[in-house]
Design an enzyme around this catalytic site. Structure first.
Site, PDB file in Angstrom:
ATOM      1  N   LYS A 192       0.829  -1.206   0.000  1.00  0.00           N
ATOM      2  CA  LYS A 192       0.000   0.000   0.000  1.00  0.00           C
ATOM      3  C   LYS A 192       0.864   1.257   0.000  1.00  0.00           C
ATOM      4  CE  LYS A 192      -2.155  -0.945   3.901  1.00  0.00           C
ATOM      5  NZ  LYS A 192      -1.713  -2.286   4.318  1.00  0.00           N
ATOM      6  N   ARG A 216      -8.836   0.505   9.490  1.00  0.00           N
ATOM      7  CA  ARG A 216      -8.408  -0.881   9.624  1.00  0.00           C
ATOM      8  C   ARG A 216      -9.410  -1.700  10.408  1.00  0.00           C
ATOM      9  NH1 ARG A 216      -2.798  -0.019   9.117  1.00  0.00           N
ATOM     10  NH2 ARG A 216      -1.430  -1.820   9.148  1.00  0.00           N
ATOM     11  N   ARG A 265      12.018  -7.081   3.872  1.00  0.00           N
ATOM     12  CA  ARG A 265      11.840  -5.630   3.912  1.00  0.00           C
ATOM     13  C   ARG A 265      12.839  -4.972   4.873  1.00  0.00           C
ATOM     14  NH1 ARG A 265       6.043  -2.758   4.462  1.00  0.00           N
ATOM     15  NH2 ARG A 265       5.860  -3.785   6.472  1.00  0.00           N
ATOM     16  N   ARG A 301      12.242  -3.595  10.556  1.00  0.00           N
ATOM     17  CA  ARG A 301      11.277  -3.121  11.550  1.00  0.00           C
ATOM     18  C   ARG A 301      10.982  -4.255  12.507  1.00  0.00           C
ATOM     19  NH1 ARG A 301       6.531  -0.511   8.047  1.00  0.00           N
ATOM     20  NH2 ARG A 301       5.296  -1.818   9.429  1.00  0.00           N
ATOM     21  N   ARG A 352       0.222 -10.141  12.636  1.00  0.00           N
ATOM     22  CA  ARG A 352      -0.390  -9.043  11.881  1.00  0.00           C
ATOM     23  C   ARG A 352      -1.341  -9.577  10.815  1.00  0.00           C
ATOM     24  NH1 ARG A 352       4.724  -5.980   9.921  1.00  0.00           N
ATOM     25  NH2 ARG A 352       3.335  -4.409   9.061  1.00  0.00           N
TER      26      ARG A 352
HETATM   27  P1  ADP Z   1       1.699  -2.316   7.498  1.00  0.00           P
HETATM   28  O1  ADP Z   1       3.100  -2.462   7.089  1.00  0.00           O
HETATM   29  O2  ADP Z   1       1.128  -3.429   8.295  1.00  0.00           O
HETATM   30  O3  ADP Z   1       0.798  -1.807   6.423  1.00  0.00           O
HETATM   31  P2  ADP Z   1       1.548   0.125   9.006  1.00  0.00           P
HETATM   32  O4  ADP Z   1       2.840   0.749   8.781  1.00  0.00           O
HETATM   33  O5  ADP Z   1       0.357   0.637   8.303  1.00  0.00           O
HETATM   34  O6  ADP Z   1       1.719  -1.423   8.731  1.00  0.00           O
HETATM   35  O7  ADP Z   1       1.212   0.060  10.571  1.00  0.00           O
HETATM   36  C1  ADP Z   1       2.111  -0.437  11.531  1.00  0.00           C
HETATM   37  C2  ADP Z   1       1.409  -0.654  12.859  1.00  0.00           C
HETATM   38  O8  ADP Z   1       0.805   0.577  13.305  1.00  0.00           O
HETATM   39  C3  ADP Z   1       0.256  -1.648  12.810  1.00  0.00           C
HETATM   40  O9  ADP Z   1       0.682  -2.973  12.948  1.00  0.00           O
HETATM   41  C4  ADP Z   1      -0.601  -1.172  13.989  1.00  0.00           C
HETATM   42  O10 ADP Z   1      -0.065  -1.579  15.225  1.00  0.00           O
HETATM   43  C5  ADP Z   1      -0.463   0.329  13.907  1.00  0.00           C
HETATM   44  N1  ADP Z   1      -1.527   0.955  13.066  1.00  0.00           N
HETATM   45  C6  ADP Z   1      -1.363   1.624  11.892  1.00  0.00           C
HETATM   46  N2  ADP Z   1      -2.543   2.043  11.405  1.00  0.00           N
HETATM   47  C7  ADP Z   1      -3.495   1.609  12.269  1.00  0.00           C
HETATM   48  C8  ADP Z   1      -4.913   1.693  12.315  1.00  0.00           C
HETATM   49  N3  ADP Z   1      -5.621   2.321  11.349  1.00  0.00           N
HETATM   50  N4  ADP Z   1      -5.562   1.127  13.368  1.00  0.00           N
HETATM   51  C9  ADP Z   1      -4.876   0.497  14.341  1.00  0.00           C
HETATM   52  N5  ADP Z   1      -3.553   0.362  14.356  1.00  0.00           N
HETATM   53  C10 ADP Z   1      -2.846   0.919  13.339  1.00  0.00           C
END
Ligand code: ADP
Ligand code: ZN
Length: 210
Positions: free
Chosen positions: A13, A88, A123, A156, A167
């Site tokens: 994304k 989410r 990654r 990360r 996740r």
């Molecule tokens: P990904 O690589 O999973 O797309 P993000 O960088 O979007 O991850 O998010 C990393 C972490 O931040 C998630 O695993 C969660 O803990 C938190 N997070 C991000 N966006 C949200 C959201 N909309 N609702 C709840 N937690 C979130």
């Protein structure tokens, strides 16, 4: 244009959001990036969010909704925006509806759990500027060093294999139901994530022009 990017963690994304930003000149709003910046700066928000993030769990809805409410009030959002990583959960999507935000399209980038697991293990992100790389698919010019700023590339914590599985489970339980939510509103467009980033981008642009 107001867009939402849906998809599993690691579906790409963020990468596609950057392409849309360049072409449509609208800001991308990534709740993940906002949270990581807060953790790094050691703010109140960061302190609250860190333990959830490290465990691969979602940060509570009220915290996230607060972040988005504030961010969407900023001037650069007037001409549109891309939400990357929000909503989410169903309550988050409902909160967005309640704010009266009219989304044009929801793009769901679909990638199998198996492919995700493989991608996430490779990654790497820049410890300084958060640019992201991949050991196989998006190599930096020099191993372990960020092309953009020279910072050190690290994995990360939430990309560790056990956390990735957590996740994905969280995604299937909490986020996947959003597909139905938006399908009912007639706004869902599914894009099959391709092996090559550029191929996915072509499908994303085609979906946006449609
Ligand atoms: P990904 O690589 O999973 O797309 P993000 O960088 O979007 O991850 O998010 C990393 C972490 O931040 C998630 O695993 C969660 O803990 C938190 N997070 C991000 N966006 C949200 C959201 N909309 N609702 C709840 N937690 C979130
Ligand atoms: Zn960097």
């Amino acid at each position: 244009m107001k867009l939402i990017l849906l998809g599993s963690p690691g579906a790409g994304k963020g990468t596609q959001a950057e392409k849309i930003v360049d072409r449509y000149e609208i800001p991308a709003i990534s709740t993940g990036n906002i949270l990581r910046a807060a953790v790094k700066d050691g703010t109140q928000l960061g302190l609250k969010a860190k333990s959830y993030m490290d465990a691969g769990q979602l940060v509570p809805d009220e915290i996230i909704v607060g972040i988005i409410k504030d961010r969407l009030k900023e001037d650069d959002c007037k001409k549109g925006f891309i939400l990357d990583g929000f909503p989410r959960t169903i309550p988050q999507a409902q909160a967005l509806e309640d704010m009266g935000v009219e989304i044009d399209k929801i793009l769901d980038i679909e990638v199998s759990d198996e492919a995700i697991t493989k991608r996430m293990s490779g990654r790497r992100v820049c410890s300084k500027c958060a640019n992201s790389y991949h050991l196989e698919y998006k190599k930096p010019k020099v191993d372990g060093v960020c092309d953009a700023c020279g910072g050190e590339l690290i994995q990360r914590k939430d990309d560790a294999p056990e956390t990735v599985q957590a996740r994905l489970a969280e995604y299937h339980e909490m986020t996947e139901p959003l597909k139905d939510f938006y399908k009912k509103l007639g706004k869902l467009v599914i894009v099959e994530g391709q092996e090559e980033v550029a191929d996915t981008t072509a499908l994303v642009f085609a979906a946006l022009e449609d």
